[in-house]
Design an enzyme around this catalytic site. Structure first.
Site, mmCIF file in Angstrom:
data_model
loop_
_atom_site.group_PDB
_atom_site.id
_atom_site.type_symbol
_atom_site.label_atom_id
_atom_site.label_comp_id
_atom_site.label_asym_id
_atom_site.label_seq_id
_atom_site.Cartn_x
_atom_site.Cartn_y
_atom_site.Cartn_z
ATOM 1 N N ARG A 87 0.835 -1.213 0.000
ATOM 2 C CA ARG A 87 0.000 0.000 0.000
ATOM 3 C C ARG A 87 0.864 1.256 0.000
ATOM 4 O O ARG A 87 0.519 2.251 -0.659
ATOM 5 C CB ARG A 87 -0.930 -0.026 1.215
ATOM 6 N N ASN B 126 -10.502 -4.607 -0.754
ATOM 7 C CA ASN B 126 -10.555 -3.482 -1.690
ATOM 8 C C ASN B 126 -9.706 -3.717 -2.926
ATOM 9 O O ASN B 126 -8.751 -4.487 -2.872
ATOM 10 C CB ASN B 126 -10.068 -2.210 -0.978
ATOM 11 N N CYS C 233 -18.830 -2.322 2.242
ATOM 12 C CA CYS C 233 -18.044 -1.143 2.593
ATOM 13 C C CYS C 233 -18.735 -0.448 3.767
ATOM 14 O O CYS C 233 -19.961 -0.523 3.898
ATOM 15 C CB CYS C 233 -17.988 -0.197 1.393
ATOM 16 N N HIS D 83 -17.146 3.337 -3.261
ATOM 17 C CA HIS D 83 -16.345 4.551 -3.069
ATOM 18 C C HIS D 83 -16.658 5.600 -4.137
ATOM 19 O O HIS D 83 -15.844 6.481 -4.422
ATOM 20 C CB HIS D 83 -14.833 4.246 -3.012
ATOM 21 N N TYR E 162 -15.363 9.860 -0.729
ATOM 22 C CA TYR E 162 -14.343 9.642 -1.762
ATOM 23 C C TYR E 162 -14.530 10.556 -2.978
ATOM 24 O O TYR E 162 -13.609 10.701 -3.782
ATOM 25 C CB TYR E 162 -14.335 8.174 -2.204
HETATM 26 P P1 NAD Z 1 -3.554 -6.143 6.185
HETATM 27 O O1 NAD Z 1 -2.391 -5.562 5.485
HETATM 28 O O2 NAD Z 1 -3.492 -6.291 7.642
HETATM 29 O O3 NAD Z 1 -3.865 -7.561 5.521
HETATM 30 C C1 NAD Z 1 -4.746 -8.445 6.135
HETATM 31 C C2 NAD Z 1 -4.179 -9.840 6.105
HETATM 32 O O4 NAD Z 1 -4.265 -10.385 4.788
HETATM 33 C C3 NAD Z 1 -2.707 -9.921 6.496
HETATM 34 O O5 NAD Z 1 -2.567 -10.616 7.708
HETATM 35 C C4 NAD Z 1 -2.071 -10.636 5.315
HETATM 36 O O6 NAD Z 1 -1.043 -11.526 5.690
HETATM 37 C C5 NAD Z 1 -3.250 -11.348 4.698
HETATM 38 N N1 NAD Z 1 -3.064 -11.844 3.343
HETATM 39 C C6 NAD Z 1 -2.351 -11.304 2.325
HETATM 40 N N2 NAD Z 1 -2.430 -12.086 1.232
HETATM 41 C C7 NAD Z 1 -3.233 -13.125 1.562
HETATM 42 C C8 NAD Z 1 -3.696 -14.277 0.855
HETATM 43 N N3 NAD Z 1 -3.342 -14.519 -0.403
HETATM 44 N N4 NAD Z 1 -4.491 -15.148 1.512
HETATM 45 C C9 NAD Z 1 -4.833 -14.946 2.796
HETATM 46 N N5 NAD Z 1 -4.424 -13.884 3.506
HETATM 47 C C10 NAD Z 1 -3.629 -12.994 2.890
HETATM 48 O O7 NAD Z 1 -4.835 -5.352 5.740
HETATM 49 P P2 NAD Z 1 -5.924 -4.470 6.518
HETATM 50 O O8 NAD Z 1 -5.458 -3.079 6.557
HETATM 51 O O9 NAD Z 1 -6.320 -5.116 7.752
HETATM 52 O O10 NAD Z 1 -7.098 -4.534 5.463
HETATM 53 C C11 NAD Z 1 -7.590 -5.759 5.020
HETATM 54 C C12 NAD Z 1 -8.374 -5.644 3.752
HETATM 55 O O11 NAD Z 1 -9.676 -5.177 4.022
HETATM 56 C C13 NAD Z 1 -7.791 -4.690 2.711
HETATM 57 O O12 NAD Z 1 -7.964 -5.214 1.433
HETATM 58 C C14 NAD Z 1 -8.610 -3.437 2.919
HETATM 59 O O13 NAD Z 1 -8.632 -2.631 1.776
HETATM 60 C C15 NAD Z 1 -9.946 -4.028 3.243
HETATM 61 N N6 NAD Z 1 -10.881 -3.171 3.973
HETATM 62 C C16 NAD Z 1 -12.036 -2.891 3.344
HETATM 63 C C17 NAD Z 1 -12.993 -2.103 3.947
HETATM 64 C C18 NAD Z 1 -14.225 -1.787 3.179
HETATM 65 O O14 NAD Z 1 -14.877 -0.798 3.436
HETATM 66 N N7 NAD Z 1 -14.582 -2.613 2.186
HETATM 67 C C19 NAD Z 1 -12.775 -1.598 5.243
HETATM 68 C C20 NAD Z 1 -11.578 -1.915 5.864
HETATM 69 C C21 NAD Z 1 -10.642 -2.714 5.224
HETATM 70 C C1 G6P Z 2 -12.767 3.278 4.755
HETATM 71 C C2 G6P Z 2 -13.108 2.543 3.503
HETATM 72 C C3 G6P Z 2 -12.361 1.255 3.409
HETATM 73 C C4 G6P Z 2 -10.891 1.471 3.567
HETATM 74 C C5 G6P Z 2 -10.633 2.157 4.894
HETATM 75 C C6 G6P Z 2 -9.175 2.548 5.000
HETATM 76 O O1 G6P Z 2 -13.361 2.671 5.812
HETATM 77 O O2 G6P Z 2 -14.458 2.252 3.391
HETATM 78 O O3 G6P Z 2 -12.659 0.654 2.183
HETATM 79 O O4 G6P Z 2 -10.208 0.248 3.532
HETATM 80 O O5 G6P Z 2 -11.381 3.317 5.004
HETATM 81 O O6 G6P Z 2 -8.845 2.772 6.324
HETATM 82 P P1 G6P Z 2 -7.339 2.803 6.770
HETATM 83 O O7 G6P Z 2 -7.370 2.946 8.238
HETATM 84 O O8 G6P Z 2 -6.745 1.495 6.306
HETATM 85 O O9 G6P Z 2 -6.719 3.956 6.077
HETATM 86 MN MN MN Z 3 -14.813 0.897 1.666
#
Ligand code: NAD
Ligand code: G6P
Ligand code: MN
Ligand code: MN
Length: 443
Positions: free
Chosen positions: A93, A147, A169, A199, A263
Site C-alpha cells: 500500500r 478493496n 463497505c 467509493h 471519496y
Molecule cells: P492487512 O495488510 O493487515 O492484511 C490483512 C491480512 O491479509 C494480512 O494478515 C495478510 O497476511 C493477509 N493476506 C495477504 N495475502 C493473503 C492471501 N493470499 N491469503 C490470505 N491472507 C492474505 O490489511 P488491513 O489493513 O487489515 O485490510 C484488510 C483488507 O480489508 C484490505 O484489502 C482493505 O482494503 C480491506 N478493507 C475494506 C474495507 C471496506 O470498506 N470494504 C474496510 C476496511 C478494510
Molecule cells: C474506509 C473505507 C475502506 C478502507 C478504509 C481505510 O473505511 O471504506 O474501504 O479500507 O477506510 O482505512 P485505513 O485505516 O486502512 O486507512
Molecule cells: Mn470501503
C-alpha cells in the site's frame, strides 16, 4: 451450526468482525470460525487470533475458533466466506500511495493508480479462492471486503462466474450517520436510497413523512466548512478516518442536488486533495505510513493476555462499523431478514444508465437468496457520464488484471480521471509494475 471462514484473518480489523458476530449470537448459530492467513501473516494471525479466542470465551460462547495457513482445509463445507486480505500487506500500500505521488499524482489505496494496482494484485488471488470454493463449499456465500471492493466483487461474478457474492463497505453506514446527525433525527426514522459504485456513490434521504431532506443535508453539511463537524459532534475526519475533511465547492455541490460520498473529494476537489497528500508525502506520513504505525500499536495491545474485547484504539482505522455491514449481511441472508443494506451487487436495472450485468453499489433488500437491488433510476447529466466512465474504467482495470495485458492496463490508466494521460501514465504504470512484480504473476 454455521461455519464461517475469514480470509486475511490476521488483519487488525478481525476483532471488529468477532465483536459483530458476538452481538448477533442469537441470530447466528455459529459452530466454527476459521481465520485463514499466509506465511507472511503468520505472526499477526497468531496474535489477533488469540484475541478472537479470548473475546469468544469472555462472551460465554462455545464457538470453535481455528487459526490456519491452510485455506483449503478452512473452506471445506463453509457456509460463509468473508475476505479481508491485502496482497503484499501494508508495504504494498505504501508503494501504491507513494509512487503516484512522486509524480505529483493522487496516491490513494482504492482510487487512482494505486487502487488499480491493488486490483491487479488482488484479482488473481480472489479468482483462486473462488475456484477452491467451487470444489469445497459450492453453496457458500462470499462476503467481500477486500478493496477495491466493487472491482473485486465484479471480478468474482464476471470472470469467476460465481454469483453468490456480495461486496461491502462501511462508507454508506457513515453517510447515514452523518445525515441523521445533520437532521437531528434517528437513523431508523430516515429513509435512504444509495446509487453508484463502491467509493463512488451518491445518496438521497427522506423523513418519516416522506418529505425529501436531501437538499437540507447538502446545505448544512456539505456547503459549510464546519458543516460536518456540527452534524457529527467531535468528528475530526470526513466520516472515515482515512479521508481528510476538506470542504467541497458549495456551488457545485448545490447544483449536484444529491449527496456525494467522502471519496468524491478525490474527483471534485482533486487539487485540494493532492495538495494535502503531497504534504503528507513529503513528511513520510501518507495514510499507508500512518496506518503502519497504528497497526503496530494495535498488535502490541492485542498481545495483552488480559484483553478480551475490541480495543477503542481500533477506531483510528478507517473501517469503523465495518463489522456491522459484514455480520448484519450474514445474519440477513441466513435469516431471510429482508433488511435494507447498501451493497455491491449485480445492477439488474437498478441504475438505468448502466448495463444490467455490472456490479453497482446500491440500497438492496437482503433476502435468503441474496441482495435484491432497489431501483435508483437514472442520473442527471451532472453525474451520468462520470459514473459510466468510472464503470468502464473498472471493467478495463479488471480485464487488465485477468489478462496481464500491458496495453489494457495503460488504457485503464487513461480512462481513470485521477491519472493524467500520456507519457506520465506509462511512467507511473511501469514503476508500479516493477515495484509490485512479486505479486503480479500475470503481467
Ligand atoms: P492487512 O495488510 O493487515 O492484511 C490483512 C491480512 O491479509 C494480512 O494478515 C495478510 O497476511 C493477509 N493476506 C495477504 N495475502 C493473503 C492471501 N493470499 N491469503 C490470505 N491472507 C492474505 O490489511 P488491513 O489493513 O487489515 O485490510 C484488510 C483488507 O480489508 C484490505 O484489502 C482493505 O482494503 C480491506 N478493507 C475494506 C474495507 C471496506 O470498506 N470494504 C474496510 C476496511 C478494510
Ligand atoms: C474506509 C473505507 C475502506 C478502507 C478504509 C481505510 O473505511 O471504506 O474501504 O479500507 O477506510 O482505512 P485505513 O485505516 O486502512 O486507512
Ligand atoms: Mn470501503
Ligand atoms: Mn486518465
Amino acid at each position: 451450526k454455521i461455519k464461517i471462514v475469514t480470509i486475511g484473518g490476521g488483519s487488525s480489523y478481525t476483532p471488529e468482525l468477532i465483536e459483530g458476530f458476538i452481538k448477533r449470537k442469537d441470530q447466528l448459530p455459529i459452530g466454527e470460525i476459521w481465520l485463514v492467513d499466509i506465511e507472511e501473516g503468520r505472526e499477526k494471525l497468531e496474535i489477533v487470533g488469540n484475541l478472537a479466542k479470548r473475546m469468544v470465551k469472555a462472551a460465554g460462547l462455545d464457538w470453535e475458533v481455528h487459526l490456519t495457513l491452510d485455506r483449503r482445509e478452512a473452506l471445506k463445507d463453509a457456509d460463509f466466506v468473508s475476505t479481508q486480505f491485502r496482497v503484499g500487506l501494508l508495504d504494498a500500500r505504501i508503494k501504491d500511495e507513494r509512487i503516484p505521488l512522486s509524480h505529483g499524482v493522487i496516491g490513494q489505496e482504492t482510487n487512482g493508480a494505486g487502487g488499480m494496482f491493488k486490483a491487479f494484485r488482488t484479482v488473481p488471488v480472489i479468482l483462486e479462492i473462488v475456484e477452491d470454493m467451487k470444489e469445497l463449499c459450492p453453496d457458500a456465500w462470499l462476503v467481500n471486503f477486500t478493496n477495491p471492493s466493487g472491482m473485486v466483487t465484479e471480478a468474482v461474478m464476471r470472470y469467476g462466474k460465481w454469483n453468490k457474492v456480495v461486496g461491502l463497505c462501511n462508507v454508506p453506514i457513515m453517510c447515514r450517520k452523518i445525515a441523521a446527525g445533520a437532521l437531528k433525527e434517528k437513523e431508523e426514522d430516515l429513509f435512504f436510497r444509495f446509487g453508484g459504485l463502491n467509493h463512488f456513490h451518491w445518496h438521497r434521504v427522506w423523513n418519516r413523512e416522506g418529505v425529501e431532506k436531501t437538499g437540507e443535508v447538502l446545505e448544512s453539511v456539505y456547503t459549510k466548512p464546519d458543516g460536518l463537524k456540527n452534524a457529527m459532534q467531535g468528528l475530526k475526519s470526513s466520516g472515515v478516518q482515512n479521508i481528510p475533511n476538506i470542504a467541497f465547492l458549495p456551488d457545485q455541490i448545490r447544483d449536484l442536488g444529491i449527496i456525494p460520498c467522502m471519496y468524491h473529494r478525490y474527483y471534485y476537489i482533486t487539487d485540494d486533495m493532492l495538495k494535502e497528500e503531497l504534504e503528507a508525502f513529503a513528511k513520510g506520513e501518507t495514510r499507508a505510513e500512518l496506518v503502519k504505525k497504528t497497526e503496530a500499536e494495535l498488535f502490541e495491545l492485542y498481545k495483552d493476555p488480559d484483553l478480551n474485547i475490541k480495543p477503542v484504539q481500533l477506531e483510528k482505522r478507517g473501517g469503523a462499523f465495518y463489522s456491522d455491514a459484514a455480520c448484519e449481511l450474514i445474519a440477513s441472508i441466513y435469516n431471510d431478514k429482508k433488511t435494507t443494506m447498501v451493497v455491491s451487487t449485480r445492477n439488474n436495472g437498478a441504475i438505468s444508465d448502466l448495463p444490467d450485468d455490472v456490479v453497482v453499489e446500491v440500497s438492496s433488500i437482503i433476502t435468503a437468496g441474496g441482495p435484491v437491488p432497489i431501483s435508483w433510476g437514472g442520473f442527471d447529466s451532472s453525474t451520468r457520464g462520470l459514473l459510466q466512465l468510472m464503470k468502464d474504467m473498472e471493467l478495463t482495470t479488471i480485464k487488465a488484471a485477468v489478462t496481464g495485458d500491458y496495453g489494457t492496463a495503460l488504457q485503464a490508466f487513461t480512462l481513470n480521471p485521477l491519472v493524467p494521460s500520456g507519457k506520465i501514465a506509462g511512467t507511473i504504470l511501469d514503476e508500479l509494475l516493477v515495484a509490485h512484480k512479486k505479486h503480479l504473476p500475470q503481467f
